[in-house]
Design a protein around this motif. Structure first.
Motif, PDB file in Angstrom:
ATOM      1  N   LEU A 167       0.827  -1.211   0.000  1.00  0.00           N
ATOM      2  CA  LEU A 167       0.000   0.000   0.000  1.00  0.00           C
ATOM      3  C   LEU A 167       0.856   1.253   0.000  1.00  0.00           C
ATOM      4  O   LEU A 167       0.541   2.234  -0.698  1.00  0.00           O
ATOM      5  CB  LEU A 167      -0.909  -0.010   1.231  1.00  0.00           C
ATOM      6  CG  LEU A 167      -2.007  -1.080   1.255  1.00  0.00           C
ATOM      7  CD1 LEU A 167      -2.719  -1.101   2.603  1.00  0.00           C
ATOM      8  CD2 LEU A 167      -3.024  -0.819   0.145  1.00  0.00           C
ATOM      9  N   VAL A 168       1.946   1.248   0.741  1.00  0.00           N
ATOM     10  CA  VAL A 168       2.835   2.411   0.755  1.00  0.00           C
ATOM     11  C   VAL A 168       3.486   2.611  -0.603  1.00  0.00           C
ATOM     12  O   VAL A 168       3.609   3.741  -1.103  1.00  0.00           O
ATOM     13  CB  VAL A 168       3.906   2.241   1.860  1.00  0.00           C
ATOM     14  CG1 VAL A 168       5.013   3.282   1.714  1.00  0.00           C
ATOM     15  CG2 VAL A 168       3.278   2.353   3.236  1.00  0.00           C
ATOM     16  N   HIS A 169       3.897   1.515  -1.236  1.00  0.00           N
ATOM     17  CA  HIS A 169       4.543   1.608  -2.551  1.00  0.00           C
ATOM     18  C   HIS A 169       3.609   2.230  -3.589  1.00  0.00           C
ATOM     19  O   HIS A 169       3.997   3.119  -4.345  1.00  0.00           O
ATOM     20  CB  HIS A 169       4.981   0.216  -2.995  1.00  0.00           C
ATOM     21  CG  HIS A 169       5.514   0.183  -4.411  1.00  0.00           C
ATOM     22  ND1 HIS A 169       6.749   0.715  -4.751  1.00  0.00           N
ATOM     23  CD2 HIS A 169       4.964  -0.310  -5.557  1.00  0.00           C
ATOM     24  CE1 HIS A 169       6.938   0.554  -6.057  1.00  0.00           C
ATOM     25  NE2 HIS A 169       5.879  -0.069  -6.559  1.00  0.00           N
ATOM     26  N   HIS A 170       2.359   1.784  -3.620  1.00  0.00           N
ATOM     27  CA  HIS A 170       1.416   2.302  -4.615  1.00  0.00           C
ATOM     28  C   HIS A 170       0.941   3.705  -4.283  1.00  0.00           C
ATOM     29  O   HIS A 170       0.633   4.473  -5.189  1.00  0.00           O
ATOM     30  CB  HIS A 170       0.226   1.349  -4.749  1.00  0.00           C
ATOM     31  CG  HIS A 170       0.554   0.096  -5.506  1.00  0.00           C
ATOM     32  ND1 HIS A 170       0.649   0.060  -6.881  1.00  0.00           N
ATOM     33  CD2 HIS A 170       0.828  -1.173  -5.078  1.00  0.00           C
ATOM     34  CE1 HIS A 170       0.955  -1.170  -7.281  1.00  0.00           C
ATOM     35  NE2 HIS A 170       1.067  -1.945  -6.207  1.00  0.00           N
ATOM     36  N   SER A 171       0.872   4.031  -2.995  1.00  0.00           N
ATOM     37  CA  SER A 171       0.460   5.393  -2.642  1.00  0.00           C
ATOM     38  C   SER A 171       1.557   6.400  -2.936  1.00  0.00           C
ATOM     39  O   SER A 171       1.290   7.552  -3.260  1.00  0.00           O
ATOM     40  CB  SER A 171       0.084   5.461  -1.160  1.00  0.00           C
ATOM     41  OG  SER A 171       1.230   5.175  -0.350  1.00  0.00           O
ATOM     42  N   SER A 172       2.829   5.976  -2.798  1.00  0.00           N
ATOM     43  CA  SER A 172       3.955   6.883  -3.100  1.00  0.00           C
ATOM     44  C   SER A 172       4.192   7.018  -4.600  1.00  0.00           C
ATOM     45  O   SER A 172       4.736   8.004  -5.070  1.00  0.00           O
ATOM     46  CB  SER A 172       5.236   6.381  -2.421  1.00  0.00           C
ATOM     47  OG  SER A 172       5.571   5.081  -2.890  1.00  0.00           O
ATOM     48  N   ASN A 173       3.764   6.005  -5.394  1.00  0.00           N
ATOM     49  CA  ASN A 173       3.925   6.036  -6.851  1.00  0.00           C
ATOM     50  C   ASN A 173       2.613   6.478  -7.486  1.00  0.00           C
ATOM     51  O   ASN A 173       1.671   5.706  -7.592  1.00  0.00           O
ATOM     52  CB  ASN A 173       4.341   4.645  -7.349  1.00  0.00           C
ATOM     53  CG  ASN A 173       4.693   4.655  -8.834  1.00  0.00           C
ATOM     54  OD1 ASN A 173       4.620   5.691  -9.483  1.00  0.00           O
ATOM     55  ND2 ASN A 173       5.068   3.495  -9.348  1.00  0.00           N
ATOM     56  N   GLY A 174       2.534   7.732  -7.842  1.00  0.00           N
ATOM     57  CA  GLY A 174       1.267   8.293  -8.316  1.00  0.00           C
ATOM     58  C   GLY A 174       0.737   7.647  -9.563  1.00  0.00           C
ATOM     59  O   GLY A 174      -0.467   7.546  -9.787  1.00  0.00           O
ATOM     60  N   GLY A 175       1.602   7.156 -10.431  1.00  0.00           N
ATOM     61  CA  GLY A 175       1.145   6.573 -11.689  1.00  0.00           C
ATOM     62  C   GLY A 175       0.898   5.101 -11.633  1.00  0.00           C
ATOM     63  O   GLY A 175       0.617   4.489 -12.665  1.00  0.00           O
ATOM     64  N   ALA A 176       1.021   4.505 -10.480  1.00  0.00           N
ATOM     65  CA  ALA A 176       0.870   3.049 -10.401  1.00  0.00           C
ATOM     66  C   ALA A 176      -0.539   2.622 -10.740  1.00  0.00           C
ATOM     67  O   ALA A 176      -0.758   1.619 -11.421  1.00  0.00           O
ATOM     68  CB  ALA A 176       1.261   2.567  -9.002  1.00  0.00           C
ATOM     69  N   ALA A 177      -1.510   3.392 -10.251  1.00  0.00           N
ATOM     70  CA  ALA A 177      -2.896   3.017 -10.501  1.00  0.00           C
ATOM     71  C   ALA A 177      -3.261   3.170 -11.966  1.00  0.00           C
ATOM     72  O   ALA A 177      -3.969   2.362 -12.551  1.00  0.00           O
ATOM     73  CB  ALA A 177      -3.817   3.866  -9.617  1.00  0.00           C
ATOM     74  N   LEU A 234       1.881   2.644   7.876  1.00  0.00           N
ATOM     75  CA  LEU A 234       1.068   3.346   6.876  1.00  0.00           C
ATOM     76  C   LEU A 234       0.896   4.817   7.236  1.00  0.00           C
ATOM     77  O   LEU A 234       0.920   5.693   6.359  1.00  0.00           O
ATOM     78  CB  LEU A 234      -0.304   2.674   6.752  1.00  0.00           C
ATOM     79  CG  LEU A 234      -0.353   1.275   6.141  1.00  0.00           C
ATOM     80  CD1 LEU A 234      -1.770   0.712   6.231  1.00  0.00           C
ATOM     81  CD2 LEU A 234       0.119   1.305   4.691  1.00  0.00           C
ATOM     82  N   CYS A 235       0.730   5.081   8.521  1.00  0.00           N
ATOM     83  CA  CYS A 235       0.537   6.458   8.963  1.00  0.00           C
ATOM     84  C   CYS A 235       1.790   7.290   8.719  1.00  0.00           C
ATOM     85  O   CYS A 235       1.716   8.443   8.275  1.00  0.00           O
ATOM     86  CB  CYS A 235       0.161   6.463  10.451  1.00  0.00           C
ATOM     87  SG  CYS A 235      -0.187   8.091  11.117  1.00  0.00           S
ATOM     88  N   GLN A 236       2.943   6.721   9.001  1.00  0.00           N
ATOM     89  CA  GLN A 236       4.206   7.443   8.802  1.00  0.00           C
ATOM     90  C   GLN A 236       4.418   7.806   7.330  1.00  0.00           C
ATOM     91  O   GLN A 236       5.013   8.841   7.012  1.00  0.00           O
ATOM     92  CB  GLN A 236       5.368   6.597   9.304  1.00  0.00           C
ATOM     93  CG  GLN A 236       5.414   6.444  10.819  1.00  0.00           C
ATOM     94  CD  GLN A 236       6.489   5.477  11.269  1.00  0.00           C
ATOM     95  OE1 GLN A 236       7.221   4.922  10.440  1.00  0.00           O
ATOM     96  NE2 GLN A 236       6.587   5.274  12.573  1.00  0.00           N
ATOM     97  N   HIS A 237       3.924   6.960   6.434  1.00  0.00           N
ATOM     98  CA  HIS A 237       4.096   7.212   5.000  1.00  0.00           C
ATOM     99  C   HIS A 237       2.840   7.818   4.363  1.00  0.00           C
ATOM    100  O   HIS A 237       2.692   7.812   3.133  1.00  0.00           O
ATOM    101  CB  HIS A 237       4.461   5.905   4.283  1.00  0.00           C
ATOM    102  CG  HIS A 237       5.812   5.398   4.646  1.00  0.00           C
ATOM    103  ND1 HIS A 237       6.048   4.668   5.806  1.00  0.00           N
ATOM    104  CD2 HIS A 237       7.033   5.530   4.034  1.00  0.00           C
ATOM    105  CE1 HIS A 237       7.327   4.347   5.872  1.00  0.00           C
ATOM    106  NE2 HIS A 237       7.947   4.862   4.822  1.00  0.00           N
ATOM    107  N   LYS A 238       1.940   8.304   5.229  1.00  0.00           N
ATOM    108  CA  LYS A 238       0.735   9.007   4.772  1.00  0.00           C
ATOM    109  C   LYS A 238      -0.063   8.181   3.773  1.00  0.00           C
ATOM    110  O   LYS A 238      -0.521   8.681   2.733  1.00  0.00           O
ATOM    111  CB  LYS A 238       1.110  10.352   4.161  1.00  0.00           C
ATOM    112  CG  LYS A 238       1.840  11.266   5.137  1.00  0.00           C
ATOM    113  CD  LYS A 238       2.212  12.590   4.490  1.00  0.00           C
ATOM    114  CE  LYS A 238       2.956  13.475   5.494  1.00  0.00           C
ATOM    115  NZ  LYS A 238       3.349  14.770   4.910  1.00  0.00           N
ATOM    116  N   ALA A 239      -0.218   6.902   4.093  1.00  0.00           N
ATOM    117  CA  ALA A 239      -0.926   5.981   3.202  1.00  0.00           C
ATOM    118  C   ALA A 239      -2.285   5.578   3.753  1.00  0.00           C
ATOM    119  O   ALA A 239      -2.917   4.671   3.204  1.00  0.00           O
ATOM    120  CB  ALA A 239      -0.063   4.737   2.973  1.00  0.00           C
ATOM    121  N   ILE A 240      -2.736   6.212   4.827  1.00  0.00           N
ATOM    122  CA  ILE A 240      -4.065   5.920   5.364  1.00  0.00           C
ATOM    123  C   ILE A 240      -5.061   6.891   4.751  1.00  0.00           C
ATOM    124  O   ILE A 240      -4.902   8.114   4.880  1.00  0.00           O
ATOM    125  CB  ILE A 240      -4.091   6.053   6.900  1.00  0.00           C
ATOM    126  CG1 ILE A 240      -3.123   5.042   7.543  1.00  0.00           C
ATOM    127  CG2 ILE A 240      -5.496   5.833   7.443  1.00  0.00           C
ATOM    128  CD1 ILE A 240      -3.083   5.121   9.057  1.00  0.00           C
TER     129      ILE A 240
END
Length: 881
Positions: A6-16, A59-65
């Motif tokens: 979840l952190v990887h995809h949230s940090s990579n804007g174009g993943a979705a 997840l919280c530390q990487h702003k993925a929530i």
């Protein structure tokens, strides 16, 4: 793994966007992963629950929530604060701390400001909606028809309008964000109660993590955090050094490191807001901070700049002077060098507006070491102190005078070279004010005189003991120079031992002179006896009643004879429910001092002291528990025979009293390994005979106390003791209680063997179905133990077979008795007449018919224990086989 995905995809804007099956598939997978993480928080395994909470922290530390999950996760974490596993509670507190530090709302979270902003923007949103709808209301029916058609086709015209208006959409987003922030703040506020309970946890990690979290709540200005921060202070007295270090570090973060620009003002305002117990805690914390150089002379410089300033508030000045009294205990030279400035501020004009400034100034003088400052009779400070004690300062209100006068008397005896002369002079002057010109008793002046007399008497007793200690030390210093001469002197009765004996005799005579010689204090003894026995006078004047009671208890500390004479008066006043709570609480506290001073005189009254634990007043009950706890834990009072009264306070309606009772048993268990173990039979017996105690209350108390039995040897010994306590007369309640207590123990192989060996002493108790159920629980727990499983199973099977045999015999005996009773109803005496015999023969047919239609079977007379055993597979041989 899920959290990292979840952190990887949230940090990579174009993943979705570049996902193989499109963004919709990715969003569904993301929701599925989040749902799994939510579910695993409630997993059966404590390790899994802890790791899942740590994943949410990641997840919280990487702003993925997602913002929609934010408050939901916070609510779940708060619920896990009450988890049974310490590891999970630790992870829950760490998750909340992480959410607080990485929250998407603001660097500070004062809920009142967010509520005001939310209300403001909600009003703006409503007005914007009305402005948007007003042009539509003026249009014709054509637009209305179009709207109806759009609604019929499933379209939402409202969303289209709002989507077309960026201002309206922005307002809606801002309102939603503020609403989420308010909910988050309220969630954190609701967690404070649970967090403060964890401060008293026996787990070190619970206490340290709770301290860190409370400090963080204060830094983010969460509502209610300041009150929780004060509850951290008493933990400085913890036995664990880790907890003490956490308290010191947390206090330094809150009040020292982040407030260096206004350190003196911040600490001064903190001091005046603390109660007596918190002030004692602050003194210990201040000592540690000073020794570690976290607080240094820079604080002294700030305080000195604050004292003469006309802009300084009188209450802040009071707190600053109190800080000087703490500094005097650690570095008296700094205070002595600036004593002139401190005295001018402490006895200046500001004290007229706040008399407690006098008290703070006197505390500074009292804390100075002997010889560093002498209070001479001709000094202005001495004159002011005498004026305050004598009651000639009209600026001091009546209620504030007592605490100020107490501090002044302490300073007088600490610094004056001849305090007894000055004190007697003051008391003689005060005695002249007890009556007015017409001879009418002045309640105000009499109350002040009695208070001052009692306080001076106690201080004089301490003064005598300090002088005796100095003489004893001087004798020891002189005697240690020549050992041969000392040995010869001891042999002829002129050595150090003889000198100590002579000194003890002199001290006893000097102490008696306080109360029995020709002085002003000795006259107070008979006066107080008369006043305290005059119920009419005491009931009409509450101020006089409080002062007389307090003075009586202080004079009773001086002499054993006077104490013994007035004990009946003291206990009658304590038993009188019409007396104020403050009076009865003072008596309870004084009894603790009297037990310490004259234990033999108070021993016959021990039962009456313990009876106060059942008082209806919460404050009196709490003070009694605190006093008795101190006496018992310091071996000054016997607890056996009365400990059940303290155990009952575990159910007290007042949470603080119940927590004090829990703390008492915790400290009692730490005292020696066998203390609680030896008291359990006494507690069990008294609680079982207490008809007012409900069954649930009994179970709660015994579960709490039996949790302190951890050693196998104690468990085995306690089982044997309890086996002999089963009631032979068949008292169901006692037998059920004993069986319940055994079921709460971790029964070992030896324990099961002792149950089997002593089976003959309690085999009669299995007539009760509840007892059978408890023994089922005992055997089930024993069979679950992995260690030494084979031997445990054999011992459990042996006990199981014995119980089954007894229950089977009991059920068969009951069945036979039931059949015998049925037959007895049909039997008739042999010596009946012929007429009766004829009647019996005539009715024989109907009787036989009746018995055939309703046969009596064993199943109908089956007892409750038999049914309980038959329903359980553990006691069914066929099922077990």
């Amino acid at each position: 793994v899920i959290s990292r995905i979840l952190v990887h995809h949230s940090s990579n804007g174009g993943a979705a966007a570049h996902a193989p099956t499109g963004s919709e598939t990715f969003l569904k997978s993301k929701q599925h992963f989040l749902k799994i993480l939510v579910e695993r928080v409630f997993d059966v395994s404590a390790f899994t629950r802890s790791k899942t909470l740590q994943s949410w922290s990641y997840l919280c530390q990487h702003k993925a929530i997602p913002i929609g999950y934010w408050n939901y996760i916070a609510e779940i974490a708060i619920g896990r604060l009450e988890d049974k596993a310490a590891l999970v509670r630790k992870s829950a507190m760490q998750l909340l701390s992480t959410m607080l530090q990485y929250n998407p709302f603001a660097p500070c979270l004062p809920v009142t400001k967010f509520e005001l902003s939310l209300q403001e923007y909600q009003e703006k949103l409503e007005s914007a909606k009305k402005e948007k709808k007003s042009p539509k209301e003026d249009e014709g029916g054509e637009q209305a028809q179009e709207s109806e058609e759009a609604a019929a086709n499933g379209e939402d015209g409202k969303d289209e309008d709002e989507g077309a208006d960026p201002e309206l959409a922005s307002l809606r987003a801002l309102v939603a964000s503020l609403d989420a922030a308010v909910k988050f703040c309220r969630h954190l506020t609701s967690s404070i109660d649970v967090i403060t309970q964890l401060l008293a946890s026996s787990s070190i990690t619970d206490a340290t993590e709770a301290i860190s979290f409370i400090v963080l709540l204060c830094q983010f200005q969460i509502q209610g955090a300041d009150g929780a921060a004060r509850k951290i202070l008493p933990l400085i007295f913890s036995h664990e050094q880790t907890v003490k270090d956490a308290v010191i570090d947390g206090f330094a973060q809150l009040y020292v490191r982040e407030r260096m620009d206004a350190l003196a003002t911040v600490l001064s305002k903190l001091v005046i807001s603390l109660n007596v117990g918190e002030m004692a805690s602050l003194q210990s914390i201040f000592k540690e901070l000073w020794s570690k150089k976290i607080l240094d002379h820079s604080l002294v410089d700030d305080l000195l700049r604050m004292l003469p300033s006309s802009e300084t508030d009188v209450y802040t000045l009071q707190g600053g002077l109190h800080l000087f009294s703490l500094i005097a205990l650690e570095d008296s030279d700094v205070v002595v060098d600036n004593l002139k400035t401190i005295i001018e501020a402490g006895f200046g004009r500001a004290a007229r507006r706040n008399p407690y400034i006098y008290r703070s100034a006197c505390n500074i003088l009292t804390n100075l070491p002997k010889g560093s400052f002498v209070l001479k009779n001709e000094s202005p400070v001495f004159g002011k102190i005498v004026q305050i004690i004598a009651g000639r300062d009209e600026h001091i209100p009546s209620l504030q005078w007592y605490s100020v006068a107490e501090a002044c008397i302490s300073a007088l005896y600490s610094l004056n070279s001849n305090p007894e002369t000055s004190a007697c002079t003051i008391l003689r002057f005060m005695s002249t004010l007890m009556t007015d010109e017409n001879g009418v008793l002045s309640v105000k002046s009499t109350s002040r005189f009695l208070f001052a007399a009692g306080q001076i008497a106690v201080k004089h007793l301490v003064h005598i003991e300090s002088l005796g200690s100095k003489v004893r030390q001087r004798n020891q210093t002189k005697g240690g120079k020549d050992e041969e001469k000392d040995d010869i002197a001891d042999q002829i009765g002129a050595g150090a031992a003889a000198a100590d004996a002579a000194l003890d005799t002199l001290l006893d005579e000097t102490e008696k002179e306080i109360l029995y010689s020709n002085n002003i204090v000795s006259l107070c003894g008979p006066l107080l006896h008369v006043l305290c026995t005059d119920s009419d006078l005491m009931q009409s004047h509450i101020q006089l009643r409080v002062a007389a009671t307090l003075a009586l208890t202080k004079l009773m500390c001086l002499d054993a004879k006077y104490c013994e004479q007035n004990l009946p008066i003291l206990f009658s006043m304590l038993a009188n429910k019409s007396n104020e709570t403050e009076i009865r609480s003072n008596i309870v506290i004084a009894l603790g001092d009297l037990v310490y001073r004259f234990p033999n005189k108070l021993e016959p009254w021990t039962k009456h002291i313990y009876q106060v634990l059942e008082d209806q007043d919460t404050k009196v009950r709490k003070h009694a528990l605190m006093v008795l706890s101190h006496l018992i834990l310091n071996d000054m009072l016997k607890v056996k025979g009365h400990v059940s009264r303290i155990a009952r306070l575990l159910l007290d309606s007042d949470k603080r009293t119940a927590s004090f009772a829990e703390l008492f048993f915790h400290e009692l268990s730490r005292k020696t390994a066998t203390t609680v173990y030896n008291l359990i039979p006494d507690i069990l017996s008294n609680l079982s005979n207490d008809a007012s105690l409900e069954e649930e209350g009994f179970r709660y108390i015994m579960q709490h106390i039996l949790a302190f039995i951890q050693r196998d040897k104690q468990t085995d010994g306690l089982i044997e003791k309890l086996c002999h306590r089963f009631d032979a007369c068949g008292e169901n309640r006692i037998n059920c209680n004993i069986a319940f207590c055994i079921s709460q123990l971790n029964v070992t192989e030896k324990g099961l063997k002792r149950l089997s060996e002593n089976f003959k002493h309690y085999k009669h108790v299995f007539e009760n179905e509840e007892v059978v159920a408890y023994f089922q629980l005992i055997l089930a727990k024993a069979k679950k133990v992995v260690a030494n499983k084979q031997n445990l199973k054999a011992a459990a099977d042996d006990l199981e077979s014995k119980i089954q045999t007894v229950v089977t015999e009991s059920s068969e005996a009951d069945a036979e008795n039931g059949g015998a009773e049925e037959g007895a109803d049909d039997a008739k005496p042999d010596n009946v007449g012929a007429k009766a015999e004829a009647e019996n023969q005539a009715s024989a047919g109907s009787t036989e018919k009746h018995h055939k239609s309703e046969p009596t079977t064993v199943q109908e007379t089956e007892t409750k224990p038999a049914r309980a055993l038959r329903s359980s597979s553990r006691f069914n041989k066929k099922t077990t086989a």
